[in-house]
Scaffold this active site. Structure first.
Site, PDB file in Angstrom:
ATOM      1  N   HIS A 166       0.814  -1.219   0.000  1.00  0.00           N
ATOM      2  CA  HIS A 166       0.000   0.000   0.000  1.00  0.00           C
ATOM      3  C   HIS A 166       0.844   1.264   0.000  1.00  0.00           C
ATOM      4  O   HIS A 166       0.336   2.348   0.220  1.00  0.00           O
ATOM      5  CB  HIS A 166      -0.963  -0.005   1.187  1.00  0.00           C
ATOM      6  CG  HIS A 166      -1.983  -1.103   1.121  1.00  0.00           C
ATOM      7  ND1 HIS A 166      -2.958  -1.282   2.064  1.00  0.00           N
ATOM      8  CD2 HIS A 166      -2.174  -2.085   0.195  1.00  0.00           C
ATOM      9  CE1 HIS A 166      -3.716  -2.324   1.735  1.00  0.00           C
ATOM     10  NE2 HIS A 166      -3.243  -2.838   0.615  1.00  0.00           N
ATOM     11  N   GLY A 167       2.160   1.138  -0.199  1.00  0.00           N
ATOM     12  CA  GLY A 167       3.010   2.308  -0.326  1.00  0.00           C
ATOM     13  C   GLY A 167       3.598   2.760   0.997  1.00  0.00           C
ATOM     14  O   GLY A 167       3.640   2.013   1.965  1.00  0.00           O
TER      15      GLY A 167
END
Ligand SMILES: *[C@@H]1O[C@H](CO)[C@@H](O)[C@H](O)[C@H]1NC(C)=O
Length: 403
Positions: free
Chosen positions: A250-251
């Site tokens: 998700h970064g």
């Protein structure tokens, strides 16, 4: 003859000075230290043999010693239940040198409700060099994915809590039940050359989570998980993230912030030279849509390369899972002084830059500089709500910030 003996002895002494515990791969600093090999205390490298007591015994000796100490884990699979490596120690130089693999029990229930698998508390000057940590989390993930009733919440694989002067170097963490590495309440922590890997659809398996900590750096690492590669919680200051490859996952996320009404802020965070591949987000700041004293300021996102990222640049201040307990959906978290500099690459969606800020506390001093993000070969789009700031140099998609 006598001269030859003298030379021979001199060579042995020199070897001892240069390689005090023989040269065992991982680049630990060379110090003269007591070495406690876990096999001397009963650990067995067979995978299904419970070596917990042996590790605790080695730790107790190292912690109680006033000389620098090395705890050595040779090659092999060492199974451990959940362990607290507890301070305060007499020693402020304890090194774990791990050539082998530490594995969690195959039944996820054994550690699944403990919160942490391997956790260090109240220690100073602990370094971990090398090794593979296998949390054996896949069984718990499928339990959670198939409805979640009766599943334990899961354990973080490696945690440091209320500790100072920590090094985590060359460690690989795979298949954690929950978060892989958590730094909480610490000062001066260096995480480098770490690899984190879990399935892209594994729930809550954040790579590295930092909160309530000052002076943490995360360098030269590769992280792929089912949740944030790196997440930054309240009370974090002076965090440096450099040369990290992220994906799947998700970064890199500052937040979620503002879950609590009384909450410490996040400040002085630099994220530089990061590569995102196929991730849900690139660089994100996220807060709950509810009242809070929290804030995020003095943040620099620099030199990022995005490849097929769904939301390359995003501020989301309306987080409210299950739409519960977010009166009016207005976030109290103040976001200011955030710079995006040299952010390039491809977006997997049309809107590559999204600033969705609080109506009560609009984002301020947002700066875009040299941003180039495309969607299907064309300029992507930007979307702004309550976001003030400026754009300079080349910025595409065209900025929608207001002054
Ligand atoms: C910001 O953090 C960096 C480390 O990431 C540190 O070197 C620097 O001194 C900090 N700046 C301030 C103003 O505290």
């Amino acid at each position: 003859m006598e001269r030859i003996t003298t030379i021979f002895v001199a060579v042995i002494v020199m070897n001892f000075l240069l390689f005090p515990c023989s040269s065992r791969g991982a680049a630990a600093p060379l110090t003269l230290s007591n070495t406690y090999s876990v096999v001397e205390y009963g650990a067995k490298p067979y995978g299904n043999f419970d070596s917990t007591q042996a590790f605790v015994a080695a730790w107790t000796l190292a912690c109680g010693s006033i000389k620098p100490a090395t705890i050595y884990v040779p090659p092999g699979r060492f199974m451990l239940r959940n362990v607290v490596f507890r301070g305060h120690c007499k020693n402020s130089a304890i090194t774990f040198r791990i050539d082998g693999m530490l594995v969690a029990p195959s039944d996820y229930n054994v550690i699944g409700s403990a919160g942490n698998w391997l956790i260090f508390e109240h220690v100073n000057g602990v370094s971990i060099y090398g090794g593979i940590l296998d949390g054996q989390g896949a069984g718990l993930w499928s339990c959670k994915r198939s409805g979640g009733r009766g599943c334990p919440s899961g354990a973080t694989s490696l945690g440091f809590s209320n500790s100072d002067n920590i090094v985590i170097s060359g460690v690989t963490s795979v298949n954690s039940q929950m978060f892989h590495i958590v730094i909480n309440g610490c000062n001066n922590v260096k995480v480098q050359g770490v690899r984190v890997s879990a399935a892209g659809n594994s729930p809550n398996t954040d790579g590295i989570h930092v909160q309530s900590s000052k002076g943490v750096s995360i360098l030269n690492s590769r992280i792929g998980t089912g949740d944030d590669c790196i997440s930054v919680g309240p009370g974090t200051a002076n965090l440096w993230i450099e040369n990290v490859a992220c994906g799947p996952g998700h970064g890199i996320s500052i937040g979620s912030l503002g879950k609590e009404s009384e909450e410490a802020g996040v400040q002085n965070v630099t994220v530089t030279r990061v590569r995102f591949s196929g991730t849900e987000n690139g660089v994100r700041i996220k807060s709950w849509g509810r009242p809070s004293t929290g804030f995020a300021r003095h943040i620099l996102f620099q030199h990022a390369l995005m490849t097929n990222v769904q939301n390359p640049i995003v501020i989301d201040q309306h987080y409210c899972p299950d739409q519960n307990n977010c009166p009016g959906q207005v976030s109290g978290v103040k976001i200011s002084d955030v710079t995006y500099q040299d952010i390039q690459g491809t977006s997997a969606t049309q809107v590559a830059v999204k600033f969705d800020c609080s109506s009560q506390y609009p984002c301020s001093d947002i700066r875009l500089e040299d941003v180039r993000l495309t969607f299907k070969g064309k300029p992507a789009q930007a979307s702004c709500t309550n976001a003030d700031g400026t754009a300079s140099a080349f910025v595409q998609p065209q900025s929608c910030l207001t002054l």
